[in-house]
Scaffold this motif. Structure first.
Motif, short mmCIF file in Angstrom:
data_model
loop_
_atom_site.label_atom_id
_atom_site.label_comp_id
_atom_site.label_asym_id
_atom_site.label_seq_id
_atom_site.Cartn_x
_atom_site.Cartn_y
_atom_site.Cartn_z
N GLU A 168 0.80 -1.11 -0.03
CA GLU A 168 -0.08 0.08 -0.06
C GLU A 168 0.83 1.37 -0.12
O GLU A 168 0.38 2.18 -0.91
CB GLU A 168 -0.91 -0.05 1.12
N ILE A 169 1.93 1.14 0.68
CA ILE A 169 2.64 2.53 0.84
C ILE A 169 3.39 2.55 -0.33
O ILE A 169 3.64 3.76 -1.07
CB ILE A 169 3.81 2.20 1.92
N ALA A 170 3.88 1.54 -1.05
CA ALA A 170 4.74 1.49 -2.33
C ALA A 170 3.81 2.19 -3.45
O ALA A 170 4.26 3.01 -4.22
CB ALA A 170 5.34 0.31 -2.74
N ALA A 171 2.66 1.74 -3.26
CA ALA A 171 1.59 2.04 -4.53
C ALA A 171 1.26 3.61 -4.24
O ALA A 171 1.25 4.20 -5.30
CB ALA A 171 0.18 1.25 -4.32
N GLY A 175 6.26 3.59 -5.93
CA GLY A 175 7.45 2.74 -5.56
C GLY A 175 8.72 3.78 -5.26
O GLY A 175 9.68 2.81 -4.85
N LYS A 176 8.48 4.85 -5.04
CA LYS A 176 9.76 5.60 -4.38
C LYS A 176 9.63 5.86 -2.85
O LYS A 176 9.10 6.83 -2.51
CB LYS A 176 9.95 6.90 -5.08
N VAL A 177 10.06 4.69 -2.39
CA VAL A 177 10.13 4.85 -0.64
C VAL A 177 11.54 4.68 -0.32
O VAL A 177 12.32 3.80 -0.33
CB VAL A 177 9.06 3.71 -0.18
N ASP A 178 12.00 5.90 -0.07
CA ASP A 178 13.76 5.93 0.17
C ASP A 178 13.97 5.52 1.47
O ASP A 178 14.92 5.00 1.91
CB ASP A 178 13.93 7.42 0.02
N TYR A 179 12.99 6.11 2.58
CA TYR A 179 13.39 5.64 4.03
C TYR A 179 12.30 5.08 4.57
O TYR A 179 11.05 5.69 4.47
CB TYR A 179 13.84 6.66 4.87
#
Ligand SMILES: Cc1ncc(COP(=O)(O)O)c(C=O)c1O
Length: 338
Positions: A168-171, A175-179
């Motif tokens: 869910e976070i990535a969507a 897809g840009k989850v650096d930390y």
């Protein structure tokens, strides 16, 4: 009676929680800061997901049937998550809690119909309740036929639940989850999120946020006031190889983080959420420009009104510290030990 369509009813309300931009505690656009509001799950915490994942699997394997008695050790969120599901599935649930469980949590568990088995004395050597609670679970499993132990500290399906959390976070962030900053206790959340980032080749730095005095990352054991994050054992689910960094936060940092969140963002969150915010504050000067940083907020603040949000409780344990949140300077970090 277990409904044929297990995904109906309250179960359908679990997950798909909001990812909120925190633009008041992180004003400049150098870093985009987000919070995953797991307190919006119907049972009030991230543990709704773990409880559902474990029970769903146990139904598939036949370990849980209509006459199964569910037995788990929990003093809070996992117990409530299981109690909610056992209510809707018509299953008997015995929650082994202890003298440190808050009256409010006991009342919530009873409201869902859970039976409470209360441990009143800690282990005489370690002075911890956890070992005694686990021994009691094993005893109950021996004497109660058709009983099932979700075993949140070791059950892989606790972690599997959080493939979905991370998806869910990535969507939401393309897809840009650096930390990713994630509080740890059973390590189900951090392990599941990390497994997802690996499987999908996301370039995410995984930062564990543990309590000062917790045994998970080998800190010297010490008394902790705030429940939720931290553990007195190293959980079997602990995945050292996927964690890039660990930050220990004190009880006082959790209080300050929570008070800042509610005053500046209007988010009434639980203790570990405050700790996660303060962990971010500590390292944010090292984070490169244009980063997306995600904080997982595991639960809501209502269960902490008698502690973190009580001025007299805070004064009793930490003295006069209200200036720490009233004059909070987001460009500074607060290093405290409690
Ligand atoms: C409030 C809170 N924060 C953090 C955690 C840690 O989550 P996990 O057990 O998945 O490591 C828990 C676990 O119960 C919790 O209740």
């Amino acid at each position: 009676m277990i409904p044929n369509d297990m995904e109906s009813g309250i179960v359908a309300a679990i997950g798909n929680t909001q990812l909120l931009r925190l633009s008041r505690v992180q004003k400049d656009d150098r870093i985009r800061l987000y919070a995953k509001l797991e307190g919006l799950n119907p049972g009030g915490s991230i543990k709704d997901r773990a409880a559902l994942s474990i029970l769903r699997r146990a139904l598939e394997t036949g370990d849980v049937r209509p006459d199964t008695v569910i037995i788990e050790s929990s003093s809070g969120n996992m117990g409530i998550g299981l109690a909610q599901l056992c209510a809707v599935m018509g299953l008997r649930f015995i929650c082994v809690a202890d003298a440190k469980t808050t009256p409010q949590n006991l009342a919530i568990l009873r409201a869902y119909g859970a039976e409470i088995d209360l441990i009143t004395e800690p282990d005489p050597v370690t002075h911890e309740f956890l070992e005694v609670r686990l021994d009691r679970v094993k005893e109950l499993l021996r004497i109660i036929p058709n009983s099932f132990w979700p075993n949140q500290y070791a059950n892989l399906y606790n972690a599997v639940a959080h493939h979905q959390t991370m998806s869910e976070i990535a969507a939401a962030l393309d897809g840009k989850v650096d930390y990713l900053f994630c509080a740890t206790s059973t390590c189900g959340t951090i392990r599941g999120c990390a497994e997802y980032t690996r499987a999908h080749r996301l370039e995410t730095e995984i930062i564990a946020v543990d309590a000062v005095g917790s045994a998970i990352f080998g800190d010297k054991k010490a008394r902790r006031l705030i429940p939720g994050h931290g553990a007195s054992i190293v959980p079997p689910l602990f995945p050292p190889e996927v964690i890039d960094r660990c930050i220990h936060v004190s009880d006082l940092e959790c209080v300050v983080g929570c008070r800042v969140l509610v005053r500046q963002e209007g988010v009434l969150a639980g203790g570990s959420s405050g700790g996660v915010l303060m962990a971010f504050q500590r390292v944010k000067s090292e984070i490169p420009d244009d980063s997306n940083c995600v904080l997982i907020f595991p639960d809501r603040g209502e269960r902490y009104l008698e502690t973190i949000y009580s001025d007299s409780w805070v004064a009793k344990h930490f003295g006069e510290v209200s200036h720490l949140w009233e004059q909070f300077d987001p460009s500074q970090c607060l290093e405290t030990t409690s």
